[in-house]
Motif scaffolding. Structure first.
Motif, short mmCIF file in Angstrom:
data_model
loop_
_atom_site.label_atom_id
_atom_site.label_comp_id
_atom_site.label_asym_id
_atom_site.label_seq_id
_atom_site.Cartn_x
_atom_site.Cartn_y
_atom_site.Cartn_z
N GLY A 280 0.81 -1.21 0.00
CA GLY A 280 0.00 0.00 0.00
C GLY A 280 0.85 1.27 0.00
N LEU A 281 2.00 1.23 0.70
CA LEU A 281 2.90 2.39 0.74
C LEU A 281 3.51 2.65 -0.63
CD1 LEU A 281 4.27 4.56 2.42
CD2 LEU A 281 6.07 2.92 2.94
N PHE A 282 3.88 1.58 -1.33
CA PHE A 282 4.44 1.72 -2.68
C PHE A 282 3.41 2.36 -3.61
CE2 PHE A 282 5.00 0.00 -6.96
CZ PHE A 282 6.24 0.54 -7.26
N ARG A 283 2.16 1.92 -3.53
CA ARG A 283 1.10 2.46 -4.37
C ARG A 283 0.87 3.94 -4.06
NH1 ARG A 283 -4.00 -1.33 -4.65
NH2 ARG A 283 -2.47 -2.72 -5.54
N LEU A 284 0.91 4.32 -2.78
CA LEU A 284 0.72 5.71 -2.37
C LEU A 284 1.86 6.58 -2.92
CD1 LEU A 284 -0.79 7.85 -0.69
CD2 LEU A 284 0.70 7.20 1.22
N LEU A 285 3.10 6.13 -2.77
CA LEU A 285 4.24 6.88 -3.29
C LEU A 285 4.18 7.00 -4.81
CD1 LEU A 285 7.14 5.52 -1.05
CD2 LEU A 285 6.04 7.76 -0.95
N PHE A 286 3.74 5.95 -5.49
CA PHE A 286 3.59 5.97 -6.93
C PHE A 286 2.60 7.06 -7.36
CE2 PHE A 286 1.19 4.55 -10.67
CZ PHE A 286 2.21 4.55 -11.60
N TRP A 287 1.46 7.13 -6.71
CA TRP A 287 0.44 8.13 -7.07
C TRP A 287 0.90 9.55 -6.72
CZ3 TRP A 287 -2.73 7.41 -10.67
CH2 TRP A 287 -3.23 6.14 -10.95
N ILE A 288 1.63 9.70 -5.63
CA ILE A 288 2.17 11.02 -5.29
C ILE A 288 3.16 11.47 -6.37
CG2 ILE A 288 3.67 12.24 -3.68
CD1 ILE A 288 2.30 10.67 -1.41
N ALA A 289 3.98 10.56 -6.84
CA ALA A 289 4.95 10.90 -7.90
C ALA A 289 4.23 11.24 -9.20
CB ALA A 289 5.91 9.73 -8.11
N ILE A 290 3.20 10.52 -9.56
CA ILE A 290 2.43 10.80 -10.79
C ILE A 290 1.76 12.16 -10.69
CG2 ILE A 290 0.40 10.09 -12.13
CD1 ILE A 290 2.79 8.36 -12.69
N ILE A 291 1.15 12.47 -9.55
CA ILE A 291 0.48 13.76 -9.36
C ILE A 291 1.49 14.89 -9.39
CG2 ILE A 291 -0.82 15.15 -7.71
CD1 ILE A 291 -2.28 12.52 -6.92
N ALA A 292 2.64 14.72 -8.75
CA ALA A 292 3.68 15.75 -8.75
C ALA A 292 4.20 15.99 -10.17
CB ALA A 292 4.82 15.35 -7.82
#
Length: 81
Positions: free
Chosen positions: A2-14
Motif C-alpha cells: 500500500g505504501l508503494f502504491r501511495l508513493l507511486f500516485w504522489i509521484a504521478i500527481i507531482a
C-alpha cells in the motif's frame, strides 16, 4: 504494498502538476546581450581621488581629468598655494 502504491500516485500527481505549470507559465525571454559591436565607454582616472569614471562624465582641465567639480576645485586651490 500500500505504501508503494501511495508513493507511486504522489509521484504521478507531482509530475503532472510540474508539467501543467511548465506548459501554462508564460515563457520568459532572456535579456539580450549588449551588442557585441558596441565598444565600452573610455574611462579616465580622477587626479584627486584616483577613481575611474567614464570620460563622458568626467571634467577635464588640460590633460587632467576629475570625477566631480569639487575635486577640480580642490586641485585648483592646491596648485594656487
Amino acid at each position: 504494498m500500500g505504501l508503494f502504491r501511495l508513493l507511486f500516485w504522489i509521484a504521478i500527481i507531482a509530475a503532472a502538476f510540474w508539467l501543467w505549470r511548465r506548459l501554462t507559465r508564460p515563457t520568459t525571454t532572456r535579456p539580450q546581450r549588449p551588442d557585441a559591436t558596441a565598444k565600452p565607454a573610455p574611462m579616465v582616472r580622477c587626479q584627486q581621488c584616483g577613481i575611474h569614471v567614464p570620460r563622458d562624465n568626467a571634467l577635464a582641465k588640460g590633460e587632467q581629468w576629475f570625477c566631480s567639480q569639487d575635486h577640480l576645485d580642490q586641485d585648483t586651490k592646491s596648485r594656487e598655494h
